[in-house]
Design a protein around this motif. Structure first.
Motif, PDB file in Angstrom:
ATOM      1  N   HIS A 478       0.813  -1.211   0.000  1.00 55.37           N
ATOM      2  CA  HIS A 478       0.000   0.000   0.000  1.00 55.37           C
ATOM      3  C   HIS A 478       0.853   1.271   0.000  1.00 55.37           C
ATOM      4  O   HIS A 478       0.309   2.372   0.171  1.00 55.37           O
ATOM      5  CB  HIS A 478      -0.947   0.020   1.212  1.00 55.37           C
ATOM      6  CG  HIS A 478      -2.116  -0.891   1.061  1.00 55.37           C
ATOM      7  ND1 HIS A 478      -3.117  -0.695   0.113  1.00 55.37           N
ATOM      8  CD2 HIS A 478      -2.470  -2.028   1.727  1.00 55.37           C
ATOM      9  CE1 HIS A 478      -4.016  -1.659   0.210  1.00 55.37           C
ATOM     10  NE2 HIS A 478      -3.641  -2.500   1.189  1.00 55.37           N
ATOM     11  N   LYS A 480       3.051   4.237  -1.813  1.00 53.86           N
ATOM     12  CA  LYS A 480       2.864   4.928  -3.093  1.00 53.86           C
ATOM     13  C   LYS A 480       4.181   5.550  -3.545  1.00 53.86           C
ATOM     14  O   LYS A 480       5.010   5.952  -2.722  1.00 53.86           O
ATOM     15  CB  LYS A 480       1.784   5.996  -2.972  1.00 53.86           C
ATOM     16  CG  LYS A 480       0.402   5.428  -2.695  1.00 53.86           C
ATOM     17  CD  LYS A 480      -0.653   6.529  -2.641  1.00 53.86           C
ATOM     18  CE  LYS A 480      -2.036   5.943  -2.376  1.00 53.86           C
ATOM     19  NZ  LYS A 480      -3.093   7.000  -2.326  1.00 53.86           N
ATOM     20  N   THR A 484       3.042   9.027  -0.305  1.00 51.92           N
ATOM     21  CA  THR A 484       1.808   9.282   0.455  1.00 51.92           C
ATOM     22  C   THR A 484       1.123   7.991   0.902  1.00 51.92           C
ATOM     23  O   THR A 484       0.004   8.032   1.428  1.00 51.92           O
ATOM     24  CB  THR A 484       0.839  10.100  -0.405  1.00 51.92           C
ATOM     25  OG1 THR A 484       0.521   9.374  -1.602  1.00 51.92           O
ATOM     26  CG2 THR A 484       1.439  11.452  -0.769  1.00 51.92           C
ATOM     27  N   GLY A 485       1.761   6.866   0.681  1.00 53.72           N
ATOM     28  CA  GLY A 485       1.150   5.596   1.049  1.00 53.72           C
ATOM     29  C   GLY A 485       1.390   5.236   2.513  1.00 53.72           C
ATOM     30  O   GLY A 485       1.905   6.017   3.304  1.00 53.72           O
ATOM     31  N   VAL A 507      -4.519  -2.898  -6.744  1.00 55.21           N
ATOM     32  CA  VAL A 507      -5.395  -1.758  -7.082  1.00 55.21           C
ATOM     33  C   VAL A 507      -6.249  -2.073  -8.307  1.00 55.21           C
ATOM     34  O   VAL A 507      -7.457  -1.752  -8.341  1.00 55.21           O
ATOM     35  CB  VAL A 507      -4.547  -0.489  -7.314  1.00 55.21           C
ATOM     36  CG1 VAL A 507      -5.404   0.632  -7.887  1.00 55.21           C
ATOM     37  CG2 VAL A 507      -3.889  -0.055  -6.019  1.00 55.21           C
ATOM     38  N   SER A 533      -2.209   7.438 -12.753  1.00 54.89           N
ATOM     39  CA  SER A 533      -1.462   7.363 -11.484  1.00 54.89           C
ATOM     40  C   SER A 533       0.036   7.180 -11.703  1.00 54.89           C
ATOM     41  O   SER A 533       0.775   6.917 -10.740  1.00 54.89           O
ATOM     42  CB  SER A 533      -2.015   6.219 -10.621  1.00 54.89           C
ATOM     43  OG  SER A 533      -3.378   6.416 -10.334  1.00 54.89           O
ATOM     44  N   SER A 536       2.673   8.961  -9.413  1.00 61.52           N
ATOM     45  CA  SER A 536       2.090   9.365  -8.127  1.00 61.52           C
ATOM     46  C   SER A 536       1.882   8.146  -7.246  1.00 61.52           C
ATOM     47  O   SER A 536       2.532   7.975  -6.216  1.00 61.52           O
ATOM     48  CB  SER A 536       0.768  10.106  -8.340  1.00 61.52           C
ATOM     49  OG  SER A 536      -0.145   9.306  -9.076  1.00 61.52           O
ATOM     50  N   HIS A 537       0.968   7.276  -7.697  1.00 64.66           N
ATOM     51  CA  HIS A 537       0.727   6.050  -6.933  1.00 64.66           C
ATOM     52  C   HIS A 537       1.718   4.942  -7.323  1.00 64.66           C
ATOM     53  O   HIS A 537       2.244   4.241  -6.461  1.00 64.66           O
ATOM     54  CB  HIS A 537      -0.709   5.573  -7.170  1.00 64.66           C
ATOM     55  CG  HIS A 537      -1.137   4.496  -6.214  1.00 64.66           C
ATOM     56  ND1 HIS A 537      -2.464   4.295  -5.870  1.00 64.66           N
ATOM     57  CD2 HIS A 537      -0.443   3.550  -5.525  1.00 64.66           C
ATOM     58  CE1 HIS A 537      -2.544   3.285  -5.021  1.00 64.66           C
ATOM     59  NE2 HIS A 537      -1.338   2.812  -4.815  1.00 64.66           N
TER      60      HIS A 537
END
Length: 562
Positions: A478, A480, A484-485, A507, A533, A536-537
């Motif tokens: 989980h 990122k 930010t994960g 995801v 994403s 970012s992700h």
């Protein structure tokens, strides 16, 4: 009468020599033969003296005797030193030889010079002829010599026993006793003044004692016995040549296995190297390599041919030893075949154990998943997506950090990514709506808990790499790319590769599956979200590769695996 007695002693001593040469010819030191021959010469001198009718004949017999007896003592200490593995100093040997020669020369000059004998006179008494002597100053060499040899013998034996060498106590002490017997007889005759010479008897007894000791001596000659066993064995053959390709010799066994040796002449340079054996011999001589082993096949037999280099009389010799190694090679092939079969069985059993282990892992993950009413079939689908994605990465080499072994471990670890949900309360796990912030924080703990549980389950695993990958998948899937994960807020490549791969599959399945908080997205929308994403992700390079797997991934979901 005395002549007959001395003649009997002479015959006995001669029989000793013949017995030695016939019985112990391969395992006897030359010193023992010289000792026995010296006894024969001594007895011959006494036979000559006892049967002499003139003074010249008596003097001749005395010269024969004096030639032998001092050397007899010298040969004795040399032989015993050899048995005791001791080397007599060169100075002592030279001194003994000088004394022996002086005694012989002094005795030979009897009647001409009074250095050794002041006077000699032939006496015949009761039919027995002997030499009546009056000793001169040079005769002092005889007792000095006897004391010297006896002292050397005592030192040799004492030194051997003190150092506890591998020396026969029986032989050493027995030789010493024989030397003492001869010396005591020599001294006793002169002190008592006997007219009858007893030394021939003592010397003959000494020779008999030597024969008894030789029965043991030959068993101590390990090198000699080993050499004879090898020579008599049909297992070995030998070939010797020098550095100029001149043949020094080849035995019958070698010629049997390599008939080309029959055409070669001793001491002639080898000209024809047309056979594989002679070519190998040429290679050894040219390179000078020692202790090389090669194998030849002859008449259905496997021959071990071993090469070594030695030096003799400043001449380099190449020694070739040939041995029939067929039984050993057959045994090695049998062992090799057995090991191959055993290896195949072990590989099969290992594969079966791995399969069972994988089934257990999937089953455990499924049990955990069954507690979550919102994600049915998620474990199986994400595992299949990971498999397709990893195989694509390996085939296109889109990730240089990924190896075949690592890829297989990631696929195997994929079912464990949500294992931590077992620690999430049912009230939160099965909530029919979105989580509030407190519930979401509890739900996020499943990543940390999953890593701890997986680490405990696999703590005794032999595959440490799989353990690390499985823990990372559960812990960081989980996270990122932009940091930010959760749970650690890792950034970019701080996130393990296996977790970045798992994140994409996790995801995507969430996007195309029904959830209580959302409906099922189409493939176009799901892949679009993945593409949006990038950076970012998700890892941008992995995203590109993931999109390239679209057809295979859609085929998985269209096959109704869920």
């Amino acid at each position: 009468m005395m002549q007959a007695a001395y003649f009997v002693l002479l015959m006995i001593s001669i029989s000793y020599v013949f017995f030695l040469l016939s019985r112990f010819q391969k395992h006897i030191s030359v010193y023992y033969i010289l000792m026995t021959v010296a006894v024969v010469i001594v007895n011959l001198g006494y036979v000559q003296i006892a049967g002499a009718k003139t003074e010249e004949a008596v003097l001749l017999g005395n010269q024969v005797y004096c030639l032998a007896y001092p050397f007899l003592l010298l040969f004795t200490i040399q032989a015993i030193a050899d048995l005791c593995k001791t080397r007599i100093p060169a100075a002592v040997r030279v001194l003994c030889i000088c004394i022996c020669l002086n005694i012989f020369l002094g005795a030979s000059s009897a009647g001409r010079v009074d250095w050794y004998y002041r006077s000699v006179e032939m006496v015949i008494r009761d039919g027995y002829t002997f030499l009546q002597r009056e000793y001169g100053p040079l005769h002092l060499l005889s007792p000095i010599y006897i004391v010297l040899t006896l002292g050397c013998e005592l030192i040799i034996v004492a030194n051997a026993l003190r150092k506890k060498k591998h020396v026969s106590y029986f032989v050493s002490v027995g030789s010493l006793c024989l030397l003492i017997l001869c010396s005591a007889t020599f001294v006793g005759e002169r002190m008592v003044g006997l007219k009858v010479e007893l030394l021939p008897i003592a010397y003959t007894i000494c020779a008999g004692g030597i024969l008894l000791m030789l029965n043991r001596v030959v068993t101590y000659d390990v090198k000699g016995i080993s050499r004879e066993v090898i020579e008599e064995s049909q297992e070995y053959g030998f070939v010797i040549c020098d550095g100029k390709f001149r043949l020094s010799g080849a035995d019958e066994q070698a010629k049997h296995w390599f008939p080309e040796l029959n055409k070669l002449k001793i001491d002639y340079r080898i000209q024809d190297f047309s056979t594989d054996f002679l070519l190998q011999l040429k290679k050894w001589v040219l390179t000078g390599d020692s202790q090389n082993v090669v194998y030849f096949e002859r008449e259905g037999r496997i021959l071990e041919v071993c090469h070594s280099v030695s030096e003799m009389n400043r001449r380099i010799l190449h020694c070739i030893r040939i041995r029939d190694d067929t039984p050993q090679q057959q045994y090695l092939k049998l062992v090799e075949r057995y090991n191959e079969e055993l290896g195949a069985q072990v590989k099969e059993k290992t594969a079966r154990l791995v399969e069972v282990q994988n089934d257990i892992i999937v089953s455990m993950a499924s049990i955990v998943e069954n507690r979550d009413n919102n994600t049915g079939g998620h474990i199986r689908r994400t595992s299949d997506v990971v498999r397709v994605f990893v195989e694509h990465l390996l085939a296109t080499d889109d990730s240089s950090a990924l190896t075949r072994e690592m890829g297989e471990r990631i696929i195997k670890a994929a079912p464990l990514h949500d294992f931590g949900k077992i620690a999430v309360p049912d009230s939160i796990l099965n909530k029919p709506g979105k989580f509030v912030s407190e519930e979401y924080e509890i739900m996020k703990l499943h990543a940390q808990k999953g890593a701890e549980i997986v680490a405990r389950i696999l703590q005794n695993s032999d595959d440490l790499q799989f353990k690390n990958i499985a823990v990372n998948v559960a812990h960081y899937h989980h996270e990122k790319w932009n940091g930010t994960g959760y749970p650690c807020g890792l950034v970019q490549e701080e996130i393990p590769l296996e977790a970045r791969i798992m994140a994409l599959a996790d995801v995507f399945d969430a996007l195309v599956s029904n959830r209580v908080y959302k409906g099922q997205f189409s493939f176009d929308k799901a892949f679009g979200i993945i593409e949006e994403s990038f950076g970012s992700h998700f890892d941008p390079s992995l995203c590109t590769a993931f999109l390239q797997c679209r057809l295979q991934i859609e085929a998985l979901y269209n096959s109704n695996l869920d």
